[in-house]
Scaffold this motif. Structure first.
Motif, short mmCIF file in Angstrom:
data_model
loop_
_atom_site.label_atom_id
_atom_site.label_comp_id
_atom_site.label_asym_id
_atom_site.label_seq_id
_atom_site.Cartn_x
_atom_site.Cartn_y
_atom_site.Cartn_z
N ASN A 7 -2.74 23.44 -27.43
CA ASN A 7 -3.75 23.38 -26.36
C ASN A 7 -4.01 21.95 -25.92
OD1 ASN A 7 -4.42 26.26 -26.23
ND2 ASN A 7 -5.23 25.94 -28.30
N ILE A 65 -9.50 29.53 -22.04
CA ILE A 65 -9.42 28.15 -21.56
C ILE A 65 -10.01 28.05 -20.15
CG2 ILE A 65 -7.37 27.67 -22.95
CD1 ILE A 65 -5.69 28.00 -20.44
N ILE A 91 -12.15 24.96 -25.33
CA ILE A 91 -11.30 26.10 -25.67
C ILE A 91 -11.99 26.95 -26.74
CG2 ILE A 91 -9.10 26.81 -26.68
CD1 ILE A 91 -7.93 24.21 -25.55
#
Length: 378
Positions: free
Chosen positions: A177, A221, A207
């Motif tokens: 991420n 997200i 997140i």
């Protein structure tokens, strides 16, 4: 419910006179009208499963093209008459096939060509759906810069410029991420240019990850928007009152932050304290949300919706909706709290004839809420 294009709401006219703060010094007045129209689908069903997430608009704003992924058809909607014109089948396999993969993104170029995006490829078709070219986004195919190990280019949210010569999207490492920066691809030369930046690091803090017993994970997200405008590339997110501006000619990247007197300027992330993912998702929706910046050619300004709930109770949100205008140089001109009782996510799908079109699903019918603003300086 009749399937003819209907004017559902009486037009509302407002005149708002406040002086903008941290904006242009002169007084600004905004008037706006609102209506809702339903597309006449001729007793047929339109594909609305993904809330009109894969669609494109012709350069003259006459036609909207919506992807029916399940039926492998292109739904053509006449925006002047507000009717379904036709459904055009497209092939999945063969020399003119778009491929069997999920269609993650779709775009109409200025010359009428169609671009179908999947996770690693963009395929360009002529208006009669004959294949023109294919562009693969595997690390080994690019000249010039090299993708960092383990990273990808986000085709789902990326964009191609109007001429079809350049693509831009985020460069990220999916499983970590982590956003590394912006990837700019010359589609004619197959050259990759990476623009590293740490200006999006705040997204990692927002997140929300759900880990299941079998070890699988689902990440919630924030959204991002990439757009070409003249000789600039604009990047905004749903979480922050800011725009990143990359000058394509000068090869320079800068950020421009704004301030709102109605909403927070960045999402706080309080939802991350929740252990229940459904509750966390509902609480995320209460926090500030910034829509896409869309340029209005008829008024020469960018418009953007945003919203935030003044209530922290996810069962009874109290959303305030804000419309903000920016000039061509992305200076904030004015923001106005709208006198509306909406509940939908405030995202401008496109602008036609000075009207901001927002998608609605009304009893499984395709509809648009249209707001027409007028910006006046005294």
């Amino acid at each position: 419910m009749k399937k003819l294009a209907l004017l559902l709401w009486l037009t509302l006219i407002f005149s708002c006179g406040g002086v903008s703060t941290s904006e242009k010094s002169q007084k600004v007045r905004i008037s706006y009208s609102i209506d809702t129209v339903v597309i006449d689908s001729k007793e047929d069903f339109l594909f609305l499963k993904h809330d009109l997430s894969t669609f494109g608009i012709s350069k003259d704003k006459r036609f909207l093209f919506n992807i029916d992924e399940l039926g492998s058809r292109l739904e053509v909607i006449d925006l002047d008459s507000l009717i379904l014109k036709e459904k055009i089948p497209f092939e999945r396999e063969g020399p003119n096939g778009v491929g069997p993969e999920h269609i993650a993104n779709f775009q109409v170029l200025d010359n009428g060509n169609f671009c179908f995006f999947n996770i690693h490829k963009i395929t360009v078709f002529s208006p009669d759906l004959k294949k023109v070219s294919s562009h693969y986004f595997y690390p080994e195919v690019f000249e010039n810069d090299t993708l960092p190990y383990g990273s990808e280019i986000d085709l789902m949210r990326g964009r191609i410029n109007g001429t079809g010569s350049r693509f831009a999207g985020l460069n990220f490492i999916f499983f970590e991420n982590e956003i590394l920066g912006i990837a700019l691809v010359d589609l004619e030369k197959n050259e990759l240019k990476l623009i590293p930046t740490d200006k999006l690091d705040y997204l990692k803090e927002l997140i929300y990850t759900t880990v299941y017993e079998n070890g699988s994970k689902i990440h919630q997200i924030e959204g991002n928007y990439v757009d070409f405008f003249e000789d600039k590339l604009l990047l905004t997110t749903t979480a922050k009152n800011e725009v990143l501006i990359y000058d394509l000619e000068k090869d320079s990247l800068k950020s421009k932050s704004f301030h709102s007197k109605f909403t927070a300027d960045i999402k706080k992330g309080n939802f991350k304290a929740e252990t229940n993912s459904d509750l966390a998702s509902r609480k995320r929706e209460l926090e500030v949300y910034y829509g896409r910046l869309i340029f209005d050619e008829s008024n020469g300004v960018f418009w953007r919706y945003s919203r935030e709930s003044k209530s922290s109770n996810s069962n009874s949100p109290d959303f305030e909706y804000v419309l903000t205008a920016f000039d061509k140089d992305l200076n904030q001109v004015h923001e106005e709290k709208l006198e509306v009782d909406w509940t939908h996510v405030p995202l401008i799908k496109f602008i036609k004839d000075g009207m901001l079109y927002t998608y609605l699903n009304i009893e499984d019918e395709l509809a648009f809420l249209r707001l027409k603003p007028t910006l006046n300086e005294n």
